[in-house]
Design a protein around this motif. Sequence first.
Motif, PDB file in Angstrom:
ATOM      1  N   LYS A  59      -4.472  -4.693  -5.626  1.00  0.00           N
ATOM      2  CA  LYS A  59      -5.673  -4.070  -6.149  1.00  0.00           C
ATOM      3  C   LYS A  59      -6.222  -3.181  -5.031  1.00  0.00           C
ATOM      4  CE  LYS A  59      -6.976  -7.893  -9.206  1.00  0.00           C
ATOM      5  NZ  LYS A  59      -8.019  -8.904  -9.522  1.00  0.00           N
ATOM      6  N   PRO A  60      -6.415  -1.898  -5.286  1.00  0.00           N
ATOM      7  CA  PRO A  60      -6.830  -0.978  -4.217  1.00  0.00           C
ATOM      8  C   PRO A  60      -8.128  -1.372  -3.532  1.00  0.00           C
ATOM      9  CG  PRO A  60      -7.055   0.038  -6.378  1.00  0.00           C
ATOM     10  CD  PRO A  60      -6.254  -1.201  -6.570  1.00  0.00           C
ATOM     11  N   GLU A  61      -8.998  -2.065  -4.241  1.00  0.00           N
ATOM     12  CA  GLU A  61     -10.254  -2.494  -3.620  1.00  0.00           C
ATOM     13  C   GLU A  61     -10.024  -3.602  -2.584  1.00  0.00           C
ATOM     14  OE1 GLU A  61     -10.144  -4.309  -7.847  1.00  0.00           O
ATOM     15  OE2 GLU A  61      -9.489  -2.483  -6.817  1.00  0.00           O
ATOM     16  N   GLU A  62      -8.805  -4.153  -2.580  1.00  0.00           N
ATOM     17  CA  GLU A  62      -8.474  -5.210  -1.607  1.00  0.00           C
ATOM     18  C   GLU A  62      -7.620  -4.679  -0.456  1.00  0.00           C
ATOM     19  OE1 GLU A  62      -6.622  -8.296  -3.890  1.00  0.00           O
ATOM     20  OE2 GLU A  62      -8.462  -8.809  -4.977  1.00  0.00           O
ATOM     21  N   GLY A  88       0.825  -1.197   0.000  1.00  0.00           N
ATOM     22  CA  GLY A  88       0.000   0.000   0.000  1.00  0.00           C
ATOM     23  C   GLY A  88       0.863   1.253   0.000  1.00  0.00           C
ATOM     24  N   SER A  89       0.224   2.400   0.001  1.00  0.00           N
ATOM     25  CA  SER A  89       0.949   3.666   0.037  1.00  0.00           C
ATOM     26  C   SER A  89       1.737   3.780   1.336  1.00  0.00           C
ATOM     27  CB  SER A  89      -0.039   4.825  -0.067  1.00  0.00           C
ATOM     28  OG  SER A  89       0.593   6.048   0.249  1.00  0.00           O
ATOM     29  N   GLY A  90       2.958   4.294   1.229  1.00  0.00           N
ATOM     30  CA  GLY A  90       3.801   4.436   2.403  1.00  0.00           C
ATOM     31  C   GLY A  90       3.495   5.665   3.234  1.00  0.00           C
ATOM     32  N   THR A  91       2.561   6.482   2.781  1.00  0.00           N
ATOM     33  CA  THR A  91       2.209   7.682   3.532  1.00  0.00           C
ATOM     34  C   THR A  91       0.711   7.744   3.828  1.00  0.00           C
ATOM     35  OG1 THR A  91       2.007   8.946   1.466  1.00  0.00           O
ATOM     36  CG2 THR A  91       4.136   9.023   2.606  1.00  0.00           C
ATOM     37  N   GLY A  96      -8.324   1.032   5.699  1.00  0.00           N
ATOM     38  CA  GLY A  96      -8.360   1.340   4.274  1.00  0.00           C
ATOM     39  C   GLY A  96      -9.696   1.100   3.595  1.00  0.00           C
ATOM     40  N   GLU A  97     -10.776   1.004   4.381  1.00  0.00           N
ATOM     41  CA  GLU A  97     -12.093   0.775   3.793  1.00  0.00           C
ATOM     42  C   GLU A  97     -12.485   1.915   2.851  1.00  0.00           C
ATOM     43  OE1 GLU A  97     -14.179  -1.666   3.849  1.00  0.00           O
ATOM     44  OE2 GLU A  97     -13.538  -2.966   5.507  1.00  0.00           O
ATOM     45  N   HIS A  98     -12.113   3.144   3.211  1.00  0.00           N
ATOM     46  CA  HIS A  98     -12.468   4.298   2.376  1.00  0.00           C
ATOM     47  C   HIS A  98     -11.754   4.248   1.028  1.00  0.00           C
ATOM     48  CE1 HIS A  98      -8.781   5.313   4.450  1.00  0.00           C
ATOM     49  NE2 HIS A  98      -8.592   6.376   3.701  1.00  0.00           N
ATOM     50  N   ILE A  99     -10.538   3.720   1.031  1.00  0.00           N
ATOM     51  CA  ILE A  99      -9.780   3.576  -0.220  1.00  0.00           C
ATOM     52  C   ILE A  99     -10.431   2.500  -1.081  1.00  0.00           C
ATOM     53  CG2 ILE A  99      -7.536   3.010  -1.239  1.00  0.00           C
ATOM     54  CD1 ILE A  99      -6.261   3.937   1.404  1.00  0.00           C
ATOM     55  N   SER A 100     -10.806   1.410  -0.441  1.00  0.00           N
ATOM     56  CA  SER A 100     -11.434   0.291  -1.144  1.00  0.00           C
ATOM     57  C   SER A 100     -12.753   0.708  -1.786  1.00  0.00           C
ATOM     58  CB  SER A 100     -11.676  -0.867  -0.165  1.00  0.00           C
ATOM     59  OG  SER A 100     -12.395  -1.909  -0.786  1.00  0.00           O
ATOM     60  N   PHE A 109      -4.376   4.682  -9.416  1.00  0.00           N
ATOM     61  CA  PHE A 109      -3.819   3.585  -8.616  1.00  0.00           C
ATOM     62  C   PHE A 109      -2.716   2.820  -9.335  1.00  0.00           C
ATOM     63  CE2 PHE A 109      -8.219   4.141  -7.025  1.00  0.00           C
ATOM     64  CZ  PHE A 109      -7.926   4.457  -5.705  1.00  0.00           C
ATOM     65  N   THR A 110      -2.037   3.502 -10.250  1.00  0.00           N
ATOM     66  CA  THR A 110      -0.970   2.854 -11.030  1.00  0.00           C
ATOM     67  C   THR A 110       0.072   2.196 -10.142  1.00  0.00           C
ATOM     68  OG1 THR A 110      -1.228   4.399 -12.882  1.00  0.00           O
ATOM     69  CG2 THR A 110       0.864   3.219 -12.717  1.00  0.00           C
ATOM     70  N   LYS A 111       0.582   2.931  -9.164  1.00  0.00           N
ATOM     71  CA  LYS A 111       1.643   2.396  -8.299  1.00  0.00           C
ATOM     72  C   LYS A 111       1.167   1.197  -7.493  1.00  0.00           C
ATOM     73  CE  LYS A 111       4.362   6.624  -7.739  1.00  0.00           C
ATOM     74  NZ  LYS A 111       4.917   7.603  -6.761  1.00  0.00           N
ATOM     75  N   ARG A 112      -0.049   1.263  -6.999  1.00  0.00           N
ATOM     76  CA  ARG A 112      -0.574   0.146  -6.205  1.00  0.00           C
ATOM     77  C   ARG A 112      -0.746  -1.098  -7.084  1.00  0.00           C
ATOM     78  NH1 ARG A 112       0.616   3.620  -3.632  1.00  0.00           N
ATOM     79  NH2 ARG A 112       2.332   2.156  -3.520  1.00  0.00           N
TER      80      ARG A 112
END
Length: 201
Positions: free
Chosen positions: A177-180, A75-78, A146-150, A168-171
Amino acid sequence: MAMVKTKHIYILRRRREGKTDYRKRKTVLLSKTPFISPRITSKNISVQILKATPQGDRVLTSAYVHELYKLGWNGSGTSLPAAYLTGLTVGLKTSNLGIKKCVTYIGLRRYIHGSRISAVLKGVIDAGLEIPTDVKTMPSKERIGGEHISRYAQSLLKIDKEKYKRMFTKRIESGLKPEEYPKHFEDVKKKILEKYGAKKI
């Protein structure tokens, strides 16, 4: 014509540079308790637990977001979830030293409800440390996981796949998959708990 004398008020260098709030600093010193100092930039999250001594602050334990990568974090480091997991990591390290309580010192930065700093503190508290703070100011369990991201990723995937890919290219390239996000968060959290011999939170 009489000269008008003006009174010069000297401001300490670190206060001028926006680095130290001496009033808060005095409170920390008088507490004689280890203090937590989270640092969050646009590229990194680091958290230290320190003890003030006559020779200067001594670092007792620390945790950095790159430690999460070693455990498989994609996931994102920040992000808010990364802030919580970094706080959980430093909290478990500190708890294993037998330290049970610490206070917060963030210098001249403002404490914002639901922020990444509050997520760090939530992680430290969940690790077993006592911190004088209002838990109502901390992010919800859903946001921490991370529910809000999903939810956002799922909705975007339905209406604009190209924008989904751009955002979400980097993820996606890292294999997440950002939804996960929530499942991935729980997987890495479990690894952290196992690494430091902690029970499920």
